[in-house]
Design an enzyme around this catalytic site. Sequence first.
Site, PDB file in Angstrom:
ATOM      1  N   SER A 225      30.611   0.138 -16.910  1.00 52.91           N
ATOM      2  CA  SER A 225      29.472   0.993 -16.608  1.00 52.91           C
ATOM      3  C   SER A 225      28.894   0.662 -15.234  1.00 52.91           C
ATOM      4  O   SER A 225      28.628  -0.503 -14.924  1.00 52.91           O
ATOM      5  CB  SER A 225      28.399   0.816 -17.689  1.00 52.91           C
ATOM      6  OG  SER A 225      27.235   1.537 -17.347  1.00 52.91           O
TER       7      SER A 225
ATOM      8  N   GLY B  75      26.127   2.526 -14.131  1.00 50.28           N
ATOM      9  CA  GLY B  75      24.819   3.177 -14.126  1.00 50.28           C
ATOM     10  C   GLY B  75      24.889   4.564 -13.509  1.00 50.28           C
ATOM     11  O   GLY B  75      25.750   5.370 -13.851  1.00 50.28           O
TER      12      GLY B  75
ATOM     13  N   GLY C 219      28.235   6.138 -12.216  1.00 46.37           N
ATOM     14  CA  GLY C 219      29.343   6.512 -13.086  1.00 46.37           C
ATOM     15  C   GLY C 219      29.986   5.334 -13.777  1.00 46.37           C
ATOM     16  O   GLY C 219      29.315   4.424 -14.261  1.00 46.37           O
TER      17      GLY C 219
ATOM     18  N   GLY D  53      23.280   3.763 -22.573  1.00 44.89           N
ATOM     19  CA  GLY D  53      24.560   3.101 -22.837  1.00 44.89           C
ATOM     20  C   GLY D  53      25.007   3.278 -24.279  1.00 44.89           C
ATOM     21  O   GLY D  53      26.202   3.470 -24.565  1.00 44.89           O
ATOM     22  N   ASP D  54      24.045   3.227 -25.195  1.00 42.86           N
ATOM     23  CA  ASP D  54      24.354   3.425 -26.620  1.00 42.86           C
ATOM     24  C   ASP D  54      24.808   4.860 -26.876  1.00 42.86           C
ATOM     25  O   ASP D  54      25.727   5.102 -27.665  1.00 42.86           O
ATOM     26  CB  ASP D  54      23.124   3.108 -27.470  1.00 42.86           C
ATOM     27  CG  ASP D  54      22.537   1.753 -27.156  1.00 42.86           C
ATOM     28  OD1 ASP D  54      23.316   0.830 -26.841  1.00 42.86           O
ATOM     29  OD2 ASP D  54      21.302   1.611 -27.215  1.00 42.86           O
TER      30      ASP D  54
END
Length: 309
Positions: free
Chosen positions: A220, A222, A225, A251-252
């Site tokens: 990740s 953020g 991308g 993120g979840d």
Amino acid sequence: MITTITFNASIDRLYRVSEINIGEVQRVIESNATAGGKGINVTKVCKILGEDPMAIGFLGGFNGAFIKNELDKKEIKNRFTKIDSETRNCLNIIENNKVSTEFLEKGPVVEASDLERFEEDLNAVIKDTKVLTASGSFCQNMPVEYYEKIGNICRKNGVKFVLDTSGNALKAALKSKPYLIKPNTDEIKQLLDVNVESREEIIEAGKKLLDLGAENVCISLGKNGMIYLDGKNVYDVKIPKVEAVNTVGSGDSTIAGFSVGILRGYSLEETIKLANACGISNALNVDTGFVKLEEVEKYKNLVEVTKIA
């Protein structure tokens, strides 16, 4: 079926304030309390996307009862293992300038008998599970290798294990060859003790994680991308710029998108686009672990996935 594990569940309390002035009384403009914890956020988004997930893990005390009641109201199936210790609170304070400050309590203490009862609950649902996600930190007193044990149970039962954790828990879990992991660059630096500033360095770090056991690695970045590696190819993923309202839970939500895409047999490119669109939609809404289907459809078409030679 998708089964989600949340060991360290929480009541997520969001406060909106004009600004934080240290040492002064803070006047709250708006507040909200939701059933939280990384795995529960995954569950809620899977439900919105049209699946019928099962949520398991640990819950205890008044806070645990609140969380179970909230899930029941959303008609989310759950089979949490009850413990004596109180489930935690997590506080997120957002100022008018959109700066977010979080206060995360420690998780409850679990005993060996709690783990035994959890494994009985896991075994009761594993036979109907195609994708199992495990997200977040452990409760106090849990062995650092516990995600590795869960990964081995998944492999034994032909279940795809999607893991979102960090540190020594992730390092140990790699031995079980999880289907997908989703570290960010800070977590990679901590895990591998390497510099990951450029995209080339990020890709090399991802290859090391594949060598350590992961079948697929999503790194990740953020708002920039992600980089995705599947053992054969590397994919550079770019996402559109948006005005984020609350990035907690994005993120979840991304993990939920991955899990749904995997369950439905989508192509890798389709799955990556769905996952990122879910993360974006969560960031556009105040509630944590919440997406709007119309936003997901919109942003799926704006995510760019490029295979790197």
